[in-house]
Design a protein around this motif. Structure first.
Motif, PDB file in Angstrom:
ATOM      1  N   TYR A 170      12.582   4.261  -9.945  1.00  0.00           N
ATOM      2  CA  TYR A 170      12.948   3.850  -8.589  1.00  0.00           C
ATOM      3  C   TYR A 170      13.628   2.482  -8.525  1.00  0.00           C
ATOM      4  O   TYR A 170      14.397   2.219  -7.605  1.00  0.00           O
TER       5      TYR A 170
ATOM      6  N   SER B 111       8.978   1.651   5.785  1.00  0.00           N
ATOM      7  CA  SER B 111       9.749   2.870   5.583  1.00  0.00           C
ATOM      8  C   SER B 111      11.218   2.691   5.971  1.00  0.00           C
ATOM      9  O   SER B 111      12.068   3.456   5.539  1.00  0.00           O
TER      10      SER B 111
ATOM     11  N   TYR C  39       0.643   3.634 -10.482  1.00  0.00           N
ATOM     12  CA  TYR C  39       1.678   4.469 -11.092  1.00  0.00           C
ATOM     13  C   TYR C  39       1.973   3.951 -12.488  1.00  0.00           C
ATOM     14  O   TYR C  39       1.544   2.870 -12.860  1.00  0.00           O
TER      15      TYR C  39
ATOM     16  N   THR D 279       7.594   5.496 -13.832  1.00  0.00           N
ATOM     17  CA  THR D 279       7.793   5.765 -12.407  1.00  0.00           C
ATOM     18  C   THR D 279       8.434   4.569 -11.733  1.00  0.00           C
ATOM     19  O   THR D 279       9.365   4.717 -10.929  1.00  0.00           O
TER      20      THR D 279
ATOM     21  N   ASP E  64      13.083   4.364   0.738  1.00  0.00           N
ATOM     22  CA  ASP E  64      13.359   5.779   0.973  1.00  0.00           C
ATOM     23  C   ASP E  64      12.160   6.684   0.730  1.00  0.00           C
ATOM     24  O   ASP E  64      12.089   7.765   1.300  1.00  0.00           O
ATOM     25  N   THR E  65      11.231   6.277  -0.108  1.00  0.00           N
ATOM     26  CA  THR E  65      10.119   7.152  -0.473  1.00  0.00           C
ATOM     27  C   THR E  65       8.779   6.422  -0.327  1.00  0.00           C
ATOM     28  O   THR E  65       8.726   5.194  -0.307  1.00  0.00           O
ATOM     29  N   ILE E  66       7.737   7.206  -0.291  1.00  0.00           N
ATOM     30  CA  ILE E  66       6.371   6.670  -0.231  1.00  0.00           C
ATOM     31  C   ILE E  66       6.066   5.883  -1.509  1.00  0.00           C
ATOM     32  O   ILE E  66       5.402   4.850  -1.456  1.00  0.00           O
ATOM     33  N   ILE E  67       6.559   6.363  -2.628  1.00  0.00           N
ATOM     34  CA  ILE E  67       6.290   5.681  -3.901  1.00  0.00           C
ATOM     35  C   ILE E  67       6.900   4.287  -3.893  1.00  0.00           C
ATOM     36  O   ILE E  67       6.259   3.320  -4.305  1.00  0.00           O
ATOM     37  N   GLU E  68       8.120   4.161  -3.387  1.00  0.00           N
ATOM     38  CA  GLU E  68       8.745   2.839  -3.289  1.00  0.00           C
ATOM     39  C   GLU E  68       7.933   1.930  -2.374  1.00  0.00           C
ATOM     40  O   GLU E  68       7.742   0.747  -2.664  1.00  0.00           O
ATOM     41  N   GLU E  69       7.442   2.480  -1.281  1.00  0.00           N
ATOM     42  CA  GLU E  69       6.598   1.703  -0.365  1.00  0.00           C
ATOM     43  C   GLU E  69       5.312   1.269  -1.051  1.00  0.00           C
ATOM     44  O   GLU E  69       4.865   0.134  -0.857  1.00  0.00           O
ATOM     45  N   ASP E  70       4.723   2.158  -1.836  1.00  0.00           N
ATOM     46  CA  ASP E  70       3.495   1.816  -2.565  1.00  0.00           C
ATOM     47  C   ASP E  70       3.733   0.625  -3.501  1.00  0.00           C
ATOM     48  O   ASP E  70       2.903  -0.282  -3.589  1.00  0.00           O
TER      49      ASP E  70
END
Length: 67
Positions: free
Chosen positions: A49, A3, A41, A45, A7-13
């Motif tokens: 990002y 994290s 995703y 998506t 910046d986001t959970i989606i980027e982390e995923d």
């Protein structure tokens, strides 16, 4: 942990899915199609990002160097 770099959970995923794929194959063999399937995703998506896999790798490298 990731994290700090994303910046986001989606980027982390996407980063986590990339690292899992990296454990299975050489980084040049990883495609966006493989990554979005592993992350759960769609391609749109991913491209919302990141501009491409190179940008994702760059963020992961930046995180690794900072730690």
């Amino acid at each position: 942990m990731l994290s700090k770099a994303f910046d986001t959970i989606i980027e982390e995923d996407f980063a986590i899915a990339y690292l899992k794929l990296l454990g299975q194959m050489y980084y040049k063999h990883i495609t966006v199609t493989m990554l979005v399937e592993a992350a759960g995703y769609g391609r749109a998506t991913f491209y919302a990002y990141f501009s491409g896999l190179k940008e994702l790798r760059h963020k992961l490298n930046s995180y690794d160097l900072a730690e």
